[in-house]
Design a protein around this motif. Structure first.
Motif, PDB file in Angstrom:
ATOM      1  N   LEU A 147      43.922  42.855  51.809  1.00 37.86           N
ATOM      2  CA  LEU A 147      43.558  42.511  50.431  1.00 37.86           C
ATOM      3  C   LEU A 147      43.542  43.768  49.564  1.00 37.86           C
ATOM      4  O   LEU A 147      44.063  43.770  48.443  1.00 37.86           O
ATOM      5  N   ALA A 148      42.959  44.843  50.072  1.00 34.55           N
ATOM      6  CA  ALA A 148      42.921  46.090  49.306  1.00 34.55           C
ATOM      7  C   ALA A 148      44.320  46.630  49.057  1.00 34.55           C
ATOM      8  O   ALA A 148      44.610  47.171  47.984  1.00 34.55           O
ATOM      9  N   ARG A 149      45.208  46.475  50.028  1.00 35.91           N
ATOM     10  CA  ARG A 149      46.574  46.954  49.851  1.00 35.91           C
ATOM     11  C   ARG A 149      47.351  46.102  48.856  1.00 35.91           C
ATOM     12  O   ARG A 149      48.251  46.595  48.178  1.00 35.91           O
ATOM     13  N   ARG A 150      47.002  44.827  48.762  1.00 38.32           N
ATOM     14  CA  ARG A 150      47.715  43.926  47.842  1.00 38.32           C
ATOM     15  C   ARG A 150      47.223  44.034  46.410  1.00 38.32           C
ATOM     16  O   ARG A 150      48.017  43.997  45.474  1.00 38.32           O
ATOM     17  N   ILE A 151      45.924  44.109  46.222  1.00 43.21           N
ATOM     18  CA  ILE A 151      45.400  44.005  44.854  1.00 43.21           C
ATOM     19  C   ILE A 151      44.595  45.227  44.429  1.00 43.21           C
ATOM     20  O   ILE A 151      44.073  45.257  43.317  1.00 43.21           O
ATOM     21  N   GLY A 152      44.508  46.230  45.289  1.00 41.73           N
ATOM     22  CA  GLY A 152      43.743  47.425  44.964  1.00 41.73           C
ATOM     23  C   GLY A 152      42.330  47.353  45.508  1.00 41.73           C
ATOM     24  O   GLY A 152      41.757  46.271  45.674  1.00 41.73           O
ATOM     25  N   ALA A 153      41.756  48.519  45.785  1.00 40.90           N
ATOM     26  CA  ALA A 153      40.449  48.582  46.442  1.00 40.90           C
ATOM     27  C   ALA A 153      39.333  47.968  45.599  1.00 40.90           C
ATOM     28  O   ALA A 153      38.484  47.232  46.114  1.00 40.90           O
ATOM     29  N   ALA A 154      39.305  48.261  44.292  1.00 40.82           N
ATOM     30  CA  ALA A 154      38.184  47.805  43.466  1.00 40.82           C
ATOM     31  C   ALA A 154      38.132  46.281  43.376  1.00 40.82           C
ATOM     32  O   ALA A 154      37.059  45.673  43.502  1.00 40.82           O
ATOM     33  N   ARG A 155      39.280  45.660  43.138  1.00 38.50           N
ATOM     34  CA  ARG A 155      39.303  44.193  43.056  1.00 38.50           C
ATOM     35  C   ARG A 155      38.993  43.567  44.418  1.00 38.50           C
ATOM     36  O   ARG A 155      38.308  42.540  44.503  1.00 38.50           O
ATOM     37  N   ALA A 156      39.526  44.173  45.483  1.00 39.92           N
ATOM     38  CA  ALA A 156      39.254  43.651  46.819  1.00 39.92           C
ATOM     39  C   ALA A 156      37.764  43.718  47.135  1.00 39.92           C
ATOM     40  O   ALA A 156      37.187  42.770  47.689  1.00 39.92           O
ATOM     41  N   LYS A 167      40.866  30.850  41.586  1.00 39.21           N
ATOM     42  CA  LYS A 167      41.924  29.855  41.476  1.00 39.21           C
ATOM     43  C   LYS A 167      43.288  30.528  41.470  1.00 39.21           C
ATOM     44  O   LYS A 167      43.412  31.746  41.373  1.00 39.21           O
ATOM     45  N   ALA A 168      44.319  29.693  41.553  1.00 35.61           N
ATOM     46  CA  ALA A 168      45.685  30.190  41.696  1.00 35.61           C
ATOM     47  C   ALA A 168      46.096  31.093  40.545  1.00 35.61           C
ATOM     48  O   ALA A 168      46.743  32.127  40.753  1.00 35.61           O
ATOM     49  N   ASP A 169      45.728  30.723  39.304  1.00 33.72           N
ATOM     50  CA  ASP A 169      46.171  31.529  38.166  1.00 33.72           C
ATOM     51  C   ASP A 169      45.551  32.917  38.189  1.00 33.72           C
ATOM     52  O   ASP A 169      46.216  33.917  37.871  1.00 33.72           O
ATOM     53  N   GLU A 170      44.280  33.015  38.599  1.00 33.15           N
ATOM     54  CA  GLU A 170      43.656  34.333  38.704  1.00 33.15           C
ATOM     55  C   GLU A 170      44.246  35.124  39.867  1.00 33.15           C
ATOM     56  O   GLU A 170      44.423  36.346  39.768  1.00 33.15           O
ATOM     57  N   ALA A 171      44.560  34.426  40.958  1.00 35.28           N
ATOM     58  CA  ALA A 171      45.191  35.101  42.090  1.00 35.28           C
ATOM     59  C   ALA A 171      46.533  35.705  41.692  1.00 35.28           C
ATOM     60  O   ALA A 171      46.893  36.796  42.136  1.00 35.28           O
ATOM     61  N   LYS A 172      47.259  35.007  40.831  1.00 35.34           N
ATOM     62  CA  LYS A 172      48.523  35.559  40.330  1.00 35.34           C
ATOM     63  C   LYS A 172      48.261  36.742  39.413  1.00 35.34           C
ATOM     64  O   LYS A 172      48.959  37.768  39.462  1.00 35.34           O
ATOM     65  N   GLU A 173      47.252  36.618  38.590  1.00 34.16           N
ATOM     66  CA  GLU A 173      46.936  37.679  37.629  1.00 34.16           C
ATOM     67  C   GLU A 173      46.589  38.993  38.333  1.00 34.16           C
ATOM     68  O   GLU A 173      46.981  40.074  37.881  1.00 34.16           O
ATOM     69  N   VAL A 174      45.883  38.918  39.460  1.00 31.12           N
ATOM     70  CA  VAL A 174      45.482  40.143  40.161  1.00 31.12           C
ATOM     71  C   VAL A 174      46.552  40.633  41.130  1.00 31.12           C
ATOM     72  O   VAL A 174      46.387  41.687  41.753  1.00 31.12           O
ATOM     73  N   GLY A 175      47.644  39.894  41.274  1.00 28.90           N
ATOM     74  CA  GLY A 175      48.746  40.343  42.105  1.00 28.90           C
ATOM     75  C   GLY A 175      48.722  39.848  43.536  1.00 28.90           C
ATOM     76  O   GLY A 175      49.531  40.287  44.361  1.00 28.90           O
TER      77      GLY A 175
END
Length: 258
Positions: A147-156, A167-175
């Motif tokens: 998760l940290a590698r996909r979306i960055g440490a802070a968001r993870a 939800k799906a739209d937020e998951a897309k927004e964070v990468g």
């Protein structure tokens, strides 16, 4: 052949459907055994050009089976975590492109399974999360790492520390997710993407995947050196000759994975 998975091959693309809808496709020992056996089968199928993983019903995978985990002691927890992590690493290391078609809940082990794939496509109904801390544990199937590698440490950290679902739209927004589709269009979109990969030279696709995945673990100069070597190796294949000849002759290439 598999108790908890339906598997079919369509136009060179494997479609694995986790089929335990009465438990929201939760990962128990049987599912893990079936997935492990399926990955072994896929590794030996040289004609396969891609893999799609999805879930039956309203869930992709709603986590690991809590009833099976609850009685575990320290040694049991270690064995369970290593077992799941080893399986997901095998999926991640498959030479062919892999797509998670997330049709519903992808929580805990389900989110971790999706992240073991190269691409994540989501239904508008999909929900993602790592809720393990609410159960007194950490993510156990490599979730803290991917998760940290996909979306960055802070968001993870935010998602893992809170255990919240997105939800799906937020998951897309964070990468985390590549694209979001209507539920009825999800599998068709996954197949269309898989076919767009499959039409190209299989060795070149395999080497490209290796360059990206291995290169992310290297310094830039080492990654460039690896890419240069794999680029050169393509020129020893029949597919390179066919691809370039077809381009010059203005015709579709007929790749043979050689």
């Amino acid at each position: 052949m598999y108790t908890t998975i339906r598997y079919e091959v369509k136009d060179g693309v494997g479609i694995a459907t986790i089929n335990r809808p009465e438990a929201l496709n939760a990962l128990n020992s049987t599912v893990i055994e079936d997935l492990s056996a399926l990955v072994n089968e896929i590794e030996n199928d040289k004609a396969l050009r891609g893999l799609i993983i999805t879930g039956e019903g309203r869930s992709f995978v709603a986590g690991a089976d809590i009833a099976e985990q609850c009685p575990l002691d320290l040694a049991g927890g270690r064995t369970w975590g290593r077992r799941g992590s080893a399986l997901f690493r095998k999926i991640e290391l498959l030479e062919i492109p892999t797509i998670a078609a997330v049709n519903g809940f992808a929580l805990g082990g389900g989110c971790e399974l999706a992240m073991a794939c190269d691409i994540i496509l989501a239904s508008e109904k999909a929900k993602f999360g790592q809720p393990e801390v609410s159960l007194g544990i950490t993510p156990g199937f490599s979730g803290t790492q991917r998760l940290a590698r996909r979306i960055g440490a802070a968001r993870a950290k935010e998602l893992i520390f809170s255990g919240k679902m997105i939800k799906a739209d937020e998951a897309k927004e964070v990468g985390l997710v590549n694209a979001v589709h209507a539920p009825e269009a999800l599998l068709d979109a996954a197949m269309e993407m898989a076919q767009s990969f499959a039409k190209n030279a299989p060795i070149a696709v395999k080497y490209s995947k290796a360059c990206i995945d291995r290169g992310l673990q290297m310094d830039l100069d080492s990654g460039i050196a690896m890419e240069n070597e794999l680029f050169a190796m393509c020129f020893g294949t029949e597919d390179q000759k066919e691809g370039m000849t077809a381009f010059l002759e203005k015709r579709p290439a007929q790749f043979k994975n050689k």
